[in-house]
Design a protein around this motif. Structure first.
Motif, PDB file in Angstrom:
ATOM      1  N   MET A   1       1.225  -1.325  -0.221  1.00  0.00           N
ATOM      2  CA  MET A   1      -0.259  -0.374  -0.276  1.00  0.00           C
ATOM      3  C   MET A   1       1.176   1.036  -0.282  1.00  0.00           C
ATOM      4  O   MET A   1       0.293   2.023  -0.082  1.00  0.00           O
ATOM      5  CB  MET A   1      -0.850  -0.206   0.820  1.00  0.00           C
ATOM      6  CG  MET A   1      -1.820  -0.901   1.266  1.00  0.00           C
ATOM      7  SD  MET A   1      -2.923  -1.404   2.850  1.00  0.00           S
ATOM      8  CE  MET A   1      -3.854  -2.467   2.768  1.00  0.00           C
ATOM      9  N   LEU A   2       2.103   0.971  -0.449  1.00  0.00           N
ATOM     10  CA  LEU A   2       2.831   2.064   0.212  1.00  0.00           C
ATOM     11  C   LEU A   2       3.752   2.404  -1.611  1.00  0.00           C
ATOM     12  O   LEU A   2       3.316   2.132  -2.330  1.00  0.00           O
ATOM     13  CB  LEU A   2       4.458   1.867   0.652  1.00  0.00           C
ATOM     14  CG  LEU A   2       4.034   1.388   1.998  1.00  0.00           C
ATOM     15  CD1 LEU A   2       5.335   0.693   2.582  1.00  0.00           C
ATOM     16  CD2 LEU A   2       3.684   2.396   2.773  1.00  0.00           C
ATOM     17  N   ASN A   3       3.666   4.237  -1.373  1.00  0.00           N
ATOM     18  CA  ASN A   3       3.864   4.679  -2.691  1.00  0.00           C
ATOM     19  C   ASN A   3       5.978   4.951  -2.514  1.00  0.00           C
ATOM     20  O   ASN A   3       6.119   4.411  -1.512  1.00  0.00           O
ATOM     21  CB  ASN A   3       3.445   6.503  -2.844  1.00  0.00           C
ATOM     22  CG  ASN A   3       3.556   7.277  -1.491  1.00  0.00           C
ATOM     23  OD1 ASN A   3       4.521   6.802  -0.651  1.00  0.00           O
ATOM     24  ND2 ASN A   3       3.216   8.614  -0.941  1.00  0.00           N
ATOM     25  N   GLY A   4       6.132   5.438  -3.508  1.00  0.00           N
ATOM     26  CA  GLY A   4       6.969   5.845  -3.493  1.00  0.00           C
ATOM     27  C   GLY A   4       8.083   6.387  -2.451  1.00  0.00           C
ATOM     28  O   GLY A   4       9.251   6.027  -2.577  1.00  0.00           O
TER      29      GLY A   4
ATOM     30  N   SER B   1       5.748   5.719   2.054  1.00  0.00           N
ATOM     31  CA  SER B   1       4.616   6.229   2.652  1.00  0.00           C
ATOM     32  C   SER B   1       3.263   5.797   2.056  1.00  0.00           C
ATOM     33  O   SER B   1       3.248   5.348   1.169  1.00  0.00           O
ATOM     34  CB  SER B   1       3.737   8.203   2.730  1.00  0.00           C
ATOM     35  OG  SER B   1       4.642   8.408   2.703  1.00  0.00           O
ATOM     36  N   CYS B   2       1.945   5.448   2.997  1.00  0.00           N
ATOM     37  CA  CYS B   2       0.755   5.198   2.920  1.00  0.00           C
ATOM     38  C   CYS B   2      -0.072   5.790   1.506  1.00  0.00           C
ATOM     39  O   CYS B   2       0.044   7.119   1.241  1.00  0.00           O
ATOM     40  CB  CYS B   2      -0.600   5.129   3.705  1.00  0.00           C
ATOM     41  SG  CYS B   2      -1.925   3.646   3.401  1.00  0.00           S
ATOM     42  N   HIS B   3       0.555   5.069   0.260  1.00  0.00           N
ATOM     43  CA  HIS B   3      -0.495   5.803  -0.906  1.00  0.00           C
ATOM     44  C   HIS B   3      -1.821   6.870  -0.481  1.00  0.00           C
ATOM     45  O   HIS B   3      -2.865   5.689  -0.092  1.00  0.00           O
ATOM     46  CB  HIS B   3      -0.661   5.230  -2.286  1.00  0.00           C
ATOM     47  CG  HIS B   3      -0.877   4.828  -3.268  1.00  0.00           C
ATOM     48  ND1 HIS B   3      -2.113   6.377  -3.531  1.00  0.00           N
ATOM     49  CD2 HIS B   3      -0.213   5.341  -4.747  1.00  0.00           C
ATOM     50  CE1 HIS B   3      -2.497   6.092  -4.973  1.00  0.00           C
ATOM     51  NE2 HIS B   3      -1.189   5.922  -5.425  1.00  0.00           N
TER      52      HIS B   3
ATOM     53  N   PRO C   1       1.102  11.794   7.675  1.00  0.00           N
ATOM     54  CA  PRO C   1       1.892  10.706   6.368  1.00  0.00           C
ATOM     55  C   PRO C   1       1.393   9.732   6.664  1.00  0.00           C
ATOM     56  O   PRO C   1       1.211  10.044   8.634  1.00  0.00           O
ATOM     57  CB  PRO C   1       3.154  11.026   5.929  1.00  0.00           C
ATOM     58  CG  PRO C   1       3.427  11.487   7.179  1.00  0.00           C
ATOM     59  CD  PRO C   1       2.443  12.427   7.704  1.00  0.00           C
ATOM     60  N   SER C   2       1.290   8.526   6.996  1.00  0.00           N
ATOM     61  CA  SER C   2       0.947   6.902   7.054  1.00  0.00           C
ATOM     62  C   SER C   2       2.049   6.207   6.619  1.00  0.00           C
ATOM     63  O   SER C   2       2.885   6.491   5.521  1.00  0.00           O
ATOM     64  CB  SER C   2      -0.675   6.567   7.063  1.00  0.00           C
ATOM     65  OG  SER C   2      -0.796   7.402   7.686  1.00  0.00           O
ATOM     66  N   LYS C   3       2.461   4.854   7.588  1.00  0.00           N
ATOM     67  CA  LYS C   3       3.707   4.024   7.842  1.00  0.00           C
ATOM     68  C   LYS C   3       3.183   2.748   8.019  1.00  0.00           C
ATOM     69  O   LYS C   3       2.310   2.755   8.020  1.00  0.00           O
ATOM     70  CB  LYS C   3       5.272   4.485   8.239  1.00  0.00           C
ATOM     71  CG  LYS C   3       5.493   5.932   7.813  1.00  0.00           C
ATOM     72  CD  LYS C   3       5.988   5.718   7.099  1.00  0.00           C
ATOM     73  CE  LYS C   3       7.071   7.838   7.183  1.00  0.00           C
ATOM     74  NZ  LYS C   3       7.492   8.244   5.646  1.00  0.00           N
ATOM     75  N   GLN C   4       3.925   2.253   6.612  1.00  0.00           N
ATOM     76  CA  GLN C   4       3.674   0.560   7.397  1.00  0.00           C
ATOM     77  C   GLN C   4       3.928  -0.227   8.481  1.00  0.00           C
ATOM     78  O   GLN C   4       4.323   0.832   9.475  1.00  0.00           O
ATOM     79  CB  GLN C   4       4.345  -0.672   6.584  1.00  0.00           C
ATOM     80  CG  GLN C   4       4.370  -1.848   6.319  1.00  0.00           C
ATOM     81  CD  GLN C   4       6.052  -2.848   5.508  1.00  0.00           C
ATOM     82  OE1 GLN C   4       6.443  -1.875   5.081  1.00  0.00           O
ATOM     83  NE2 GLN C   4       5.626  -3.338   5.919  1.00  0.00           N
ATOM     84  N   GLY C   5       2.454  -1.088   8.490  1.00  0.00           N
ATOM     85  CA  GLY C   5       2.040  -1.631   9.650  1.00  0.00           C
ATOM     86  C   GLY C   5       0.987  -0.021  10.803  1.00  0.00           C
ATOM     87  O   GLY C   5       0.667  -1.328  11.734  1.00  0.00           O
TER      88      GLY C   5
END
Length: 143
Positions: A47-50, A53-55, A90-94
């Motif tokens: 679900m992460l962008n380049g 962070s969460c797309h 932003p949101s991160k993995q997890g």
């Protein structure tokens, strides 16, 4: 605005049955009451962008799902007629994101709903506003 003998939870469960997109994203419907809903999703690597962070499209999908469950909670099939979203953090993995949807106005066939998306630390990640249009029929047949 609810139909007799049909709970908001029953409407939500019926909608979720064939919602393959929501299931693929791992969303969980936490609660649905008349005009309100709470839906959560854990941010996965896919679900992460380049930037790591969460797309934004994933966050939009979460907010849109909460909006859908809130505006369909009265057993009247309702669709989006328009939506906007503002990303605030932003949101991160997890991260576990939770969208809280609330009806602001419903008159005739149209409605306005606000959705706030928070992370697990109660930090506001995004705000979403959806406009709805009610179709004919019901979601669940009254008993």
């Amino acid at each position: 605005m609810t139909q007799p003998n049909v709970s908001p939870d029953a409407c939500s469960a019926e909608m979720h049955t064939n919602d393959h997109a929501t299931k693929a994203l791992g969303m969980q419907i936490l609660s649905t009451t008349l005009g309100h809903s709470r839906v959560s999703m854990r941010v996965r690597q896919d679900m992460l962008n380049g930037y790591g962070s969460c797309h934004g499209g994933m966050i939009f999908s979460l907010a849109d799902t909460a909006f859908a469950h809130a505006c369909n909670s009265g057993n009247k099939p309702t669709v989006a007629s328009g939506c906007t979203i503002d990303y605030l953090a932003p949101s991160k993995q997890g991260d576990v994101l939770t969208a809280h949807a609330s009806e602001r106005s419903r008159s005739g066939r149209t409605g306005i709903y606000d959705v706030e998306v928070f992370n697990q630390h109660d930090k506001l990640v995004a705000v979403f506003r959806g406009r709805s249009y009610q179709l004919s029929g019901t979601i669940v047949s009254p008993e």
